[in-house]
Design a protein around this motif. Structure first.
Motif, mmCIF file in Angstrom:
data_model
loop_
_atom_site.group_PDB
_atom_site.id
_atom_site.type_symbol
_atom_site.label_atom_id
_atom_site.label_comp_id
_atom_site.label_asym_id
_atom_site.label_seq_id
_atom_site.Cartn_x
_atom_site.Cartn_y
_atom_site.Cartn_z
ATOM 1 N N SER A 168 50.995 21.535 -26.188
ATOM 2 C CA SER A 168 52.148 21.749 -25.311
ATOM 3 C C SER A 168 53.363 22.334 -26.028
ATOM 4 O O SER A 168 54.406 22.478 -25.410
ATOM 5 C CB SER A 168 52.528 20.424 -24.638
ATOM 6 O OG SER A 168 52.891 19.481 -25.621
ATOM 7 N N SER A 169 53.260 22.653 -27.329
ATOM 8 C CA SER A 169 54.430 23.219 -28.009
ATOM 9 C C SER A 169 53.992 24.106 -29.170
ATOM 10 O O SER A 169 52.864 23.974 -29.679
ATOM 11 C CB SER A 169 55.337 22.104 -28.537
ATOM 12 O OG SER A 169 54.720 21.466 -29.646
ATOM 13 N N ARG A 228 52.043 23.623 -21.009
ATOM 14 C CA ARG A 228 52.442 22.241 -20.656
ATOM 15 C C ARG A 228 51.873 21.834 -19.312
ATOM 16 O O ARG A 228 51.912 20.670 -18.930
ATOM 17 C CB ARG A 228 53.982 22.146 -20.587
ATOM 18 C CG ARG A 228 54.614 21.641 -21.874
ATOM 19 C CD ARG A 228 56.032 21.169 -21.651
ATOM 20 N NE ARG A 228 56.105 19.770 -21.255
ATOM 21 C CZ ARG A 228 56.003 18.747 -22.092
ATOM 22 N NH1 ARG A 228 55.811 18.940 -23.369
ATOM 23 N NH2 ARG A 228 56.096 17.495 -21.646
ATOM 24 N N ASP A 229 51.400 22.855 -18.556
ATOM 25 C CA ASP A 229 50.985 22.531 -17.183
ATOM 26 C C ASP A 229 49.505 22.818 -16.939
ATOM 27 O O ASP A 229 49.100 23.169 -15.834
ATOM 28 C CB ASP A 229 51.881 23.263 -16.181
ATOM 29 C CG ASP A 229 51.891 24.769 -16.465
ATOM 30 O OD1 ASP A 229 51.205 25.182 -17.428
ATOM 31 O OD2 ASP A 229 52.553 25.525 -15.735
ATOM 32 N N ARG A 263 54.458 13.018 -25.178
ATOM 33 C CA ARG A 263 53.743 14.236 -25.589
ATOM 34 C C ARG A 263 54.381 14.857 -26.829
ATOM 35 O O ARG A 263 54.126 16.023 -27.127
ATOM 36 C CB ARG A 263 53.667 15.263 -24.452
ATOM 37 C CG ARG A 263 52.957 14.775 -23.228
ATOM 38 C CD ARG A 263 52.887 15.833 -22.141
ATOM 39 N NE ARG A 263 51.988 16.941 -22.461
ATOM 40 C CZ ARG A 263 51.673 17.908 -21.608
ATOM 41 N NH1 ARG A 263 52.188 17.885 -20.383
ATOM 42 N NH2 ARG A 263 50.864 18.876 -21.950
#
Ligand SMILES: NC(=O)c1ccc[n+]([C@@H]2O[C@H](COP(=O)([O-])OP(=O)(O)OC[C@H]3O[C@@H](n4cnc5c(N)ncnc54)[C@H](OP(=O)(O)O)[C@@H]3O)[C@@H](O)[C@H]2O)c1
Length: 486
Positions: A338-339, A358-359, A476
């Motif tokens: 997510s990053s 992230r989705d 997260r």
């Protein structure tokens, strides 16, 4: 003038057994009669060079000592007094072990130098030589013998075996991270087939979050202590236990929660011995997650050269290990994170194609790489459609966990569209056969030693701060493993 005290002896036990006790800088209150209670300051590891043990003697004196060197190769440690109510000044001591040539016994050399106030030289030299070193030799012999007696099948339990006070992190009512609160408890005396462990480092797993939230109430009835794994040293063992003795360095991984505790009693079948090279913190960070990676790649994914493997949460605890190990096996490793920061670490651990999302949008990118032969899915429901869309023909979808929520029912009619297979494993079932846990753990330690997996970043919390660890894991934001220091 500096005083010098030198004493040595032979202990009738193999060097690894004696060293397992002595390398633990906080073990002395378990075996030395003069020590009343001891703790390591600041939540540091008890084999961490620089750590300070703060202890009281039975006569009421208080001492703080610092570990200066520790060598597992040389079986040697050095420590000094930093503060004491006893007038020992500039006290520096060294413990050295050597194997006796017959292999089964150990030569133990203990020496120190120190200064004293004028007129107290002889008194303090005698106190160190007799009260500390010679008495210590005898006390350790007795400690090891107590373990040996307990190892004899059918022998009676140690008469002193009583419930032991411990600290734990407990859930009183299911809920958010704050549902996890520090508490006092008791670790029962070990019954038949059981081992009691002084736990130093406890692994935090996403599964612990499910338990805390109340998603599986039968497994964590209230009030309940979560946690599935930890590492430390054996305190005592119950009747019929062979293979473990007090002082042994071990890790445990159990299908029954209860690991968020400073002392724990559990079946010996869930315990593995730690090799000298594996620290308690490493074991707590790696055991359950590494054994899970072993199950995923070996048993379920049958990952080999050319397998296209999709790993979600690729920078997470299981994720980093699975990526690195699969890469070593020759797989093409695709991961979601997510990053960008997580992407960087995932790449360092062997993930060749990192998708930052992230989705839970990744299927198109995975299909551009040919689709996933195997998917390691710890995400759950929010990624349901995308996972199926990312799967290659004849692919295998491993539903490992449900960080986003429980997976909806899956129809065979969906799977047939791609001749796909689906599995929903629980790692403990893959460790249930006698010897299976030890065998899998050995593969994890070997993979660490030969570079198939790399040490992941570790975030450390005290046991008292378990709720903070959970909040971080759910945010997260974490990379690698989280552990609690007891
Ligand atoms: N079945 C078994 O026997 C078994 C054994 C071990 C682990 N597991 C499962 O394997 C998975 C990984 O476990 P772990 O302990 O190593 O945890 P982890 O991967 O270190 O942490 C969970 C990761 O999931 C991702 N995630 C995506 N959506 C999330 C959300 N809505 N809330 C929280 N996290 C979210 C996050 O990574 P990103 O932000 O990068 O997406 C997060 O870092 C979990 O699902 C766990 O239940 C199952």
């Amino acid at each position: 003038m500096l005083q010098k005290v030198v004493r040595s002896t032979i202990i009738d036990a193999p060097i690894e057994r004696v060293w397992a006790v002595l390398r633990d800088f906080n073990s002395h209150d378990q075996w030395h009669d003069v020590v009343d209670a001891s703790r390591i300051e600041g939540g540091e590891r008890s084999d961490q060079v620089g750590c300070v043990r703060s202890f009281t003697l039975k006569d009421g004196n208080r001492i703080r000592e610092q570990l200066i060197t520790l060598s597992d190769r040389e079986h040697k440690s050095t420590y000094c007094i930093v503060e004491a109510t006893v007038p020992l000044q500039r006290y520096v001591a060294t413990v050295t072990l050597k194997p006796v040539t017959d292999g089964g016994r150990t030569f133990w050399h203990w020496e120190s130098t120190f200064a004293t106030p004028p007129g107290m030289e002889r008194e303090l030299r005698d106190m160190v030589a007799t009260g500390v070193y010679e008495a210590g030799f005898e006390n350790l012999r007795r400690h090891l013998r107590a373990g040996a007696d307990l190892r004899t099948p059918g022998s009676a339990p140690m008469p002193t075996a009583l419930p032991m006070p411990m600290r734990c992190a407990r859930v009183r009512a299911y809920g958010g991270p704050d549902a996890l609160q520090p508490a006092d408890g008791e670790a029962a005396a070990p019954g038949p087939g059981e081992v009691r462990i002084r736990q130093r480092a406890i692994g935090v797993n996403y599964f612990d979050v499910y338990l805390r939230k109340g998603w599986i109430p039968p497994l964590l009835p209230l009030p309940g202590v979560p946690g599935m794994e930890a590492a430390g040293t054996v305190l005592d063992v119950g009747p019929g236990v062979s293979g473990y003795m007090p002082g042994d360095r071990v890790a445990a991984m159990s299908p029954v929660p209860g690991a968020y505790a400073s002392v724990r009693t559990l079946p010996a079948a869930h315990v593995v011995r730690l090799p000298a090279a594996v620290e308690a913190e490493t074991a707590a960070a790696l055991l359950l997650k590494g054994v899970t990676a072993d199950m995923l790649l070996r048993d379920l994914g049958r990952v080999r050269a050319g397998t296209r493997l999709l790993v979600h949460a690729a920078a997470g605890g299981v994720g980093l290990l699975a990526c690195a190990w699969a890469r070593r096996l020759g797989a093409t490793v695709i991961g979601t994170v997510s990053s960008e920061e997580k992407a960087r670490v995932a790449r360092e651990h062997g993930c060749q194609h990192v998708i930052v999302t992230r989705d839970y949008r990744f299927a198109e990118a995975v299909q551009q790489l040919g689709g996933a032969d195997v998917i390691v899915d710890g995400l759950g429901d929010a990624a349901f459609e995308e996972n199926f869309a990312a799967l290659a023909r004849c692919g295998h979808w491993i539903s490992l966990g449900q960080a986003t929520g429980g997976l909806r029912p899956l129809s065979p009619d969906l799977l047939v569209q791609k001749s796909a297979t689906f599995s929903r494993p629980v790692v403990f079932d893959f460790c249930a056969a006698p010897g299976a846990l030890a065998e899998r753990a050995e593969r994890v330690w070997a993979a660490l030693a030969d570079g198939s997996i790399r040490m992941p970043p570790i975030e450390r919390y005290t046991l008292e701060a378990a709720s903070q660890a959970h909040a971080r894991l759910e945010s997260r934001g974490t990379i690698g493993s989280l552990i609690l220091i007891a």
